[in-house]
Design an enzyme around this catalytic site. Structure first.
Site, PDB file in Angstrom:
ATOM      1  N   HIS A 200       0.603  -1.200   0.165  1.00  0.00           N
ATOM      2  CA  HIS A 200      -0.113   0.387   0.403  1.00  0.00           C
ATOM      3  C   HIS A 200       1.247   0.963   0.292  1.00  0.00           C
ATOM      4  O   HIS A 200       1.573   1.793   0.734  1.00  0.00           O
ATOM      5  CB  HIS A 200      -0.936   0.175   0.941  1.00  0.00           C
ATOM      6  CG  HIS A 200      -1.906   0.815   1.380  1.00  0.00           C
ATOM      7  ND1 HIS A 200      -3.101   0.306   1.286  1.00  0.00           N
ATOM      8  CD2 HIS A 200      -1.811   2.916   0.780  1.00  0.00           C
ATOM      9  CE1 HIS A 200      -4.253   2.123   1.502  1.00  0.00           C
ATOM     10  NE2 HIS A 200      -2.759   3.234   1.354  1.00  0.00           N
TER      11      HIS A 200
ATOM     12  N   HIS B  58       2.148   5.198  -1.532  1.00  0.00           N
ATOM     13  CA  HIS B  58       1.058   6.427  -2.794  1.00  0.00           C
ATOM     14  C   HIS B  58       2.795   6.972  -2.991  1.00  0.00           C
ATOM     15  O   HIS B  58       3.623   7.308  -2.200  1.00  0.00           O
ATOM     16  CB  HIS B  58       0.698   7.521  -1.750  1.00  0.00           C
ATOM     17  CG  HIS B  58      -0.897   6.817  -1.134  1.00  0.00           C
ATOM     18  ND1 HIS B  58      -1.711   7.282  -1.532  1.00  0.00           N
ATOM     19  CD2 HIS B  58      -0.735   6.515   0.160  1.00  0.00           C
ATOM     20  CE1 HIS B  58      -2.911   6.747  -0.873  1.00  0.00           C
ATOM     21  NE2 HIS B  58      -2.348   6.085   0.460  1.00  0.00           N
TER      22      HIS B  58
ATOM     23  N   LYS C 171      -8.723  -0.427  -5.979  1.00  0.00           N
ATOM     24  CA  LYS C 171      -9.052   0.198  -4.430  1.00  0.00           C
ATOM     25  C   LYS C 171     -10.131   0.961  -4.579  1.00  0.00           C
ATOM     26  O   LYS C 171     -10.607   2.372  -4.745  1.00  0.00           O
ATOM     27  CB  LYS C 171      -8.248   1.011  -4.014  1.00  0.00           C
ATOM     28  CG  LYS C 171      -7.992   2.770  -2.976  1.00  0.00           C
ATOM     29  CD  LYS C 171      -7.545   1.527  -2.099  1.00  0.00           C
ATOM     30  CE  LYS C 171      -7.844   2.324  -0.530  1.00  0.00           C
ATOM     31  NZ  LYS C 171      -6.360   3.096  -0.048  1.00  0.00           N
TER      32      LYS C 171
ATOM     33  N   HIS D 106     -10.147   1.099   1.765  1.00  0.00           N
ATOM     34  CA  HIS D 106     -10.050   2.495   3.421  1.00  0.00           C
ATOM     35  C   HIS D 106     -11.495   2.156   3.792  1.00  0.00           C
ATOM     36  O   HIS D 106     -11.994   2.617   3.740  1.00  0.00           O
ATOM     37  CB  HIS D 106      -9.806   4.173   2.362  1.00  0.00           C
ATOM     38  CG  HIS D 106      -9.287   4.546   3.616  1.00  0.00           C
ATOM     39  ND1 HIS D 106      -8.130   5.425   3.397  1.00  0.00           N
ATOM     40  CD2 HIS D 106      -9.876   5.208   4.630  1.00  0.00           C
ATOM     41  CE1 HIS D 106      -8.273   6.109   4.833  1.00  0.00           C
ATOM     42  NE2 HIS D 106      -9.529   6.142   5.161  1.00  0.00           N
TER      43      HIS D 106
ATOM     44  N   HIS E 176      -4.509  -0.832   6.170  1.00  0.00           N
ATOM     45  CA  HIS E 176      -3.691   0.126   6.842  1.00  0.00           C
ATOM     46  C   HIS E 176      -4.642  -0.040   8.227  1.00  0.00           C
ATOM     47  O   HIS E 176      -5.345   1.298   8.868  1.00  0.00           O
ATOM     48  CB  HIS E 176      -3.928   1.174   6.676  1.00  0.00           C
ATOM     49  CG  HIS E 176      -4.422   2.442   5.866  1.00  0.00           C
ATOM     50  ND1 HIS E 176      -6.323   2.290   6.239  1.00  0.00           N
ATOM     51  CD2 HIS E 176      -4.791   2.872   4.575  1.00  0.00           C
ATOM     52  CE1 HIS E 176      -6.661   3.118   5.522  1.00  0.00           C
ATOM     53  NE2 HIS E 176      -6.235   3.087   4.090  1.00  0.00           N
TER      54      HIS E 176
ATOM     55  N   ASP F 220       1.211   2.209   3.418  1.00  0.00           N
ATOM     56  CA  ASP F 220       0.675   3.681   3.136  1.00  0.00           C
ATOM     57  C   ASP F 220       1.501   4.457   3.587  1.00  0.00           C
ATOM     58  O   ASP F 220       0.889   5.858   3.963  1.00  0.00           O
ATOM     59  CB  ASP F 220      -0.598   3.336   4.530  1.00  0.00           C
ATOM     60  CG  ASP F 220      -1.807   4.930   4.204  1.00  0.00           C
ATOM     61  OD1 ASP F 220      -1.712   5.077   2.580  1.00  0.00           O
ATOM     62  OD2 ASP F 220      -2.635   4.956   5.042  1.00  0.00           O
TER      63      ASP F 220
HETATM   64  O1  DOR Z   1      -2.817   9.569   5.603  1.00  0.00           O
HETATM   65  C1  DOR Z   1      -3.574   9.085   4.545  1.00  0.00           C
HETATM   66  N1  DOR Z   1      -2.559   9.469   3.646  1.00  0.00           N
HETATM   67  N2  DOR Z   1      -4.602   8.479   4.022  1.00  0.00           N
HETATM   68  C2  DOR Z   1      -4.635   8.241   3.155  1.00  0.00           C
HETATM   69  O2  DOR Z   1      -5.527   7.375   3.289  1.00  0.00           O
HETATM   70  C3  DOR Z   1      -4.577   8.909   1.930  1.00  0.00           C
HETATM   71  C4  DOR Z   1      -3.211   9.223   2.089  1.00  0.00           C
HETATM   72  C5  DOR Z   1      -2.695  10.439   1.143  1.00  0.00           C
HETATM   73  O3  DOR Z   1      -3.287   9.790  -0.264  1.00  0.00           O
HETATM   74  O4  DOR Z   1      -2.207  11.564   1.421  1.00  0.00           O
HETATM   75 ZN    ZN Z   2      -3.570   5.193   1.639  1.00  0.00          ZN
END
Ligand code: DOR
Ligand code: ZN
Length: 335
Positions: free
Chosen positions: A13, A15, A95, A134, A168, A240
């Site tokens: 997971h 980003h 997702k 999520h 998460h 995450d």
């Molecule tokens: O804290 C977070 N940031 N939780 C998420 O689900 C998305 C993520 C983000 O994309 O910044």
């Molecule tokens: Zn995330």
């Protein structure tokens, strides 16, 4: 000097964002991980085959070698079967975000009407495309994940062959769900194995520890630790790691997201060693994910060494978890 070797670490997971942020952060993950599940919450989100292909191409352009596999995802919509058939070979999962629940999720699902979602979820189940979720309601912030358990049950029982990944997880309720439904799995971050709400707002407010779902109570932390340390076969590591520029974190209206990608393996070694469970880290960091997703990552061997390492204050303007702090393990070599 004590060392510990990890094979084919996977971040299930992650980003990576796009443009300059992507260029800055993707190489950090590609350095120490064999692959990662790439979150689709860009602006606009990844919703077409062309989006998937373009995003994968931009990721590959930023990583210095071929030894990193971005496992691509689509942003959940009520897609039809024909579309899913056309993308199935190029994605690893889809997702689902409840609308507005976190960063860039405005286009997510606004009602969990199972009949409206059935054609998509049944097609995903038939095509063996996992659903990553999520799992938070719009309730009181500390209760959002626990309240979502009824939705997980609804999804799990209506689509018993669909692999559903509770992303998460932060609560003992979510840990308990793992053993209730065969088709429920989970990812756990490294920060949720370290932080409680006290570390976010218990003293001075700590924006770099602020994320969604927010870190919970000590009993939740203990439940997460127990299941991660035993490397429960339905649990995988998913950082995450969610980079935001310093200006978006150290500001009024702080963005949610903890940036942990470059120091996740080192911190995990420290945690697993502290509880004398280093032998289970390989399952948590890769083997469980390989079995759950049926993936076979590129070979990579990461040797970590037990020696003091000071976490950098920032990586190209993004402040990591525990910036400036000394931790007990460092990366020694990667092959
Ligand atoms: O804290 C977070 N940031 N939780 C998420 O689900 C998305 C993520 C983000 O994309 O910044
Ligand atoms: Zn995330």
């Amino acid at each position: 000097m004590k060392t510990h070797t990890l094979l084919m670490p996977l971040d299930m997971h992650l980003h990576l964002r796009d443009s300059v942020m992507l260029e800055n952060v993707a190489p950090l993950t590609a350095y120490s991980f064999s692959g990662a599940i790439i979150m689709p919450n860009l602006v606009p989100p990844v919703t077409t085959l062309e989006d998937v292909r373009n995003y994968k191409k931009s990721i590959m352009e930023t990583v210095p070698n071929d030894y990193f596999e971005p496992y691509m995802t689509l942003f959940y919509k009520n897609y039809d079967k024909a579309f899913l058939e056309s993308v199935a070979n190029e994605i690893t999962a889809i997702k689902l975000y409840p609308a507005g629940i976190t960063t860039n999720s405005e286009g997510g699902v606004s009602s969990f009407d199972i009949e409206e979602m059935r054609p998509t979820l049944q097609a995903m189940s038939d095509m063996e495309i996992p659903l990553c979720v999520h799992g938070e309601t719009d309730g009181f912030v500390m209760d959002r994940e626990a309240e979502f358990m009824t939705i997980y049950e609804l999804l799990a029982t209506n689509f018993p062959k669909l692999k559903i990944i509770m992303e998460h997880i932060t609560t003992k309720e979510a840990v308990e769900m793992l053993d209730k439904h065969e088709n429920l799995y989970a990812t756990i971050t490294v920060h949720h194995l370290l932080l409680t709400l006290d570390d976010v707002v218990g003293g001075m407010m700590m924006p770099h520890n602020f994320c969604k779902p927010i870190a919970k109570r000590p009993e939740d932390l203990n439940a997460l630790l127990t299941t991660a340390l035993e490397a429960h076969p339905k649990v995988m590591f998913g950082s995450d790691s969610a980079p935001h520029p310093r200006s978006k974190k150290e500001s009024c209206g702080c963005a949610a997201g903890v940036f942990s990608a470059p120091i996740a393996l080192q911190l995990l070694c420290e945690i697993f060693e502290q509880y004398d469970k280093l032998d289970n880290l390989q399952s948590f960091i890769s083997d469980n994910a390989q079995s759950i997703y049926g993936i076979c990552p590129e070979f990579k061997e990461v040797v970590l060494e037990k020696r003091p390492f000071i976490i950098p204050e920032d990586y190209s303007g993004v402040v990591p978890l525990y910036a400036g702090n000394e931790i007990a393990w460092a990366i020694e070599s990667i092959e």
